[in-house]
Design a protein around this motif. Structure first.
Motif, short mmCIF file in Angstrom:
data_model
loop_
_atom_site.label_atom_id
_atom_site.label_comp_id
_atom_site.label_asym_id
_atom_site.label_seq_id
_atom_site.Cartn_x
_atom_site.Cartn_y
_atom_site.Cartn_z
N UNK A 229 0.82 -1.21 0.00
CA UNK A 229 0.00 0.00 0.00
C UNK A 229 0.86 1.26 0.00
N UNK A 230 2.06 1.17 0.58
CA UNK A 230 2.99 2.31 0.52
C UNK A 230 3.30 2.65 -0.94
N UNK A 231 3.49 1.61 -1.75
CA UNK A 231 3.76 1.81 -3.17
C UNK A 231 2.56 2.46 -3.84
N UNK A 232 1.38 1.92 -3.59
CA UNK A 232 0.15 2.39 -4.24
C UNK A 232 -0.17 3.83 -3.87
N UNK A 233 0.21 4.26 -2.64
CA UNK A 233 -0.15 5.59 -2.14
C UNK A 233 0.81 6.70 -2.55
N UNK A 303 8.65 0.04 -9.55
CA UNK A 303 9.69 0.54 -10.45
C UNK A 303 9.25 1.77 -11.21
N UNK A 304 7.97 1.81 -11.62
CA UNK A 304 7.45 2.98 -12.31
C UNK A 304 7.48 4.22 -11.43
N UNK A 305 7.07 4.06 -10.18
CA UNK A 305 7.11 5.20 -9.26
C UNK A 305 8.54 5.61 -8.95
N UNK A 306 9.43 4.64 -8.74
CA UNK A 306 10.83 4.96 -8.44
C UNK A 306 11.46 5.74 -9.59
N UNK A 321 4.17 6.46 -16.13
CA UNK A 321 2.75 6.29 -15.78
C UNK A 321 2.19 5.01 -16.39
N UNK A 322 2.57 4.75 -17.64
CA UNK A 322 2.13 3.52 -18.30
C UNK A 322 2.70 2.30 -17.57
N UNK A 323 3.95 2.42 -17.12
CA UNK A 323 4.60 1.31 -16.43
C UNK A 323 3.91 1.00 -15.11
N UNK A 324 3.73 2.03 -14.25
CA UNK A 324 3.16 1.72 -12.93
C UNK A 324 1.67 1.38 -13.02
N UNK A 325 0.98 1.88 -14.04
CA UNK A 325 -0.43 1.51 -14.22
C UNK A 325 -0.56 0.05 -14.65
N UNK A 381 15.18 8.03 -1.96
CA UNK A 381 13.78 7.63 -1.83
C UNK A 381 13.42 6.56 -2.85
N UNK A 382 13.92 6.71 -4.08
CA UNK A 382 13.67 5.72 -5.13
C UNK A 382 14.24 4.36 -4.71
N UNK A 383 15.46 4.38 -4.16
CA UNK A 383 16.08 3.13 -3.71
C UNK A 383 15.32 2.52 -2.54
N UNK A 384 14.88 3.37 -1.60
CA UNK A 384 14.13 2.88 -0.45
C UNK A 384 12.80 2.26 -0.89
N UNK A 385 12.16 2.88 -1.87
CA UNK A 385 10.89 2.33 -2.36
C UNK A 385 11.10 0.95 -2.97
#
Length: 406
Positions: A229-233, A303-306, A321-325, A381-385
């Motif tokens: 959910x952390x990823x989704x939010x 990965x898309x968000x990172x 956006x296409x990747x994380x969707x 932050x990207x690495x932590x995610x």
């Protein structure tokens, strides 16, 4: 269409109630923060929102328990009644000739109580009415309908909330009545009574949830879901902060795109992609192993968000956006199906109540990302995610290989 027509009647009607609830809920809910800020100021608005979250969490847990005791239908009906009264109170305190924001908050708090009571029971009824064979399709369908409702509702709210709040609240008051009638006269009770007699008391609820938390397999899955959910939010937290601070303004068809608009555009693209391609993705992944589908979906989504955290320009962010969707469309039905398969059939309501806690816990961690970004920066932050992505995948996959305690 054949798959839909073959579904249990409860699921078909649930699709309708989801659409109606989300349609009007999305038109008012997100804008109430602005309403509270205008009347109470930012500080007290934050306090009020915390109160709403805590109350929602408590009644969500209680609703999950009583749905295992008095039944899914009655719990949902009680929730709809509370929502009707709550929205009615809010409506009568936002008329063209009289506005009382204090009583309005009480009304919305009562509506939240009703919604939180009903949600675990609704989730439990969905699981009761589906089968392991069609469950992934069912969750994909509801998720698709939810996104349609959110898109239309957000548009309605943006256009009418400021000048027609009373009318919107009037419709919000009518929706629980419609949903109550659908549940009362159209749906059938799905709870199979257990030999273990339970009561609706708080002590009985605590015992029920202690039993759920003692299920190490489901507890492990829930912990993985908190991280998922952390990823989704992220669009509500660090992605919003990142774009508002670093996005390079872009001109699209004569319209200036700055950070806040880019975030809105990414969310609109996300919704449109889900509505347009969810059916195709569901069919393409129908025979995939659930754990592998969940893992790939979370990896693509995270990965898309990172990648988005590292980018500042329009077109690269469109690609992310296409990747994380895509990852979201793969992971959500798979993870929901895995969750349903892990529940003790005698305590599905309580299990659903426990799962309802994962999103609030995830929001706390997601909020912390914004604070620690001062130290870690975009790359940190990207690495932590991505670390959280791999831990979430590990925990969920590990849970699926643990022995069921029932």
């Amino acid at each position: 269409m054949k798959e839909f027509m073959d579904l249990d009647r409860n699921i078909k009607l649930r699709a309708l109630t989801v659409f109606l609830t989300v349609l009007l809920g999305s038109s008012i809910g997100p804008n109430m923060t602005i309403y509270y800020v205008q009347h109470f100021g930012s500080f007290w608005t934050g306090i009020l929102l915390i109160i709403v979250s805590i109350v929602g969490l408590m009644f969500g847990l209680y609703g999950g328990h009583i749905s295992d005791v008095i039944g899914r239908k009655r719990t949902i009906e009680y929730g709809q009644i509370a929502m009707f009264v709550g929205y009615g109170v809010a409506m009568f305190n936002n008329t063209p000739w009289y506005v009382n924001p204090y009583v309005t908050f009480i009304g919305f708090l009562l509506a939240m109580v009703g919604s939180s009571l009903a949600d675990p029971a609704e989730q439990a009824m969905m699981i009761d009415s589906s089968t392991p064979e069609n469950r992934r399709f069912v969750f994909s369908l509801i998720y698709w309908i939810l996104n349609i409702g959110v898109m239309i509702g957000a548009a309605i709210g943006g256009w009418f909330f400021r000048d027609y709040l009373f009318e919107l609240l009037l419709f919000m008051t009518i929706v629980p009545v419609i949903n109550y009638c659908i549940v009362r006269f159209g749906m059938t009770e799905t709870l199979i009574r257990s030999e273990n007699v339970q009561t609706t008391s708080i002590m009985s609820a605590l015992k029920s949830y202690w039993a759920v938390l003692s299920d190490h397999r489901y507890f492990t899955f829930a912990m993985g879901s908190v991280l998922a959910s952390v990823i989704y939010l992220q669009p509500d937290y660090y992605l919003a902060a990142h774009l508002s601070q670093t996005f390079n303004d872009y001109s699209l068809w004569g319209m200036e795109i700055y950070g806040q608009r880019m975030l809105s555009l990414m969310l609109v693209m996300n919704t449109i992609l889900i509505i347009a391609t969810m059916g195709f993705v569901t069919k393409a992944t129908a025979k995939w192993n659930l754990v592998r589908a969940m893992a790939l979906g979370l990896f693509l989504q995270g990965g898309g968000f990172a990648l988005s955290f590292l980018l500042q320009d329009f077109w690269p962010l469109v690609v992310t956006t296409i990747i994380f969707t895509t990852g979201e469309m793969i992971s959500v039905p798979a993870s929901q199906t895995l969750r349903a398969d892990m529940m003790n059939p005698d305590k599905i309501g309580a299990y659903s109540g426990v799962f309802a806690v994962t999103r609030p816990l995830g929001s706390v961690i997601a909020g912390a990302f914004v604070s620690i970004s001062v130290v870690l920066g975009n790359y940190g932050i990207a690495a932590l995610l991505m670390v959280l992505v791999f831990v979430a995948i590990y925990l969920i996959a590990r849970a699926t290989h643990m022995t069921a305690p029932f």
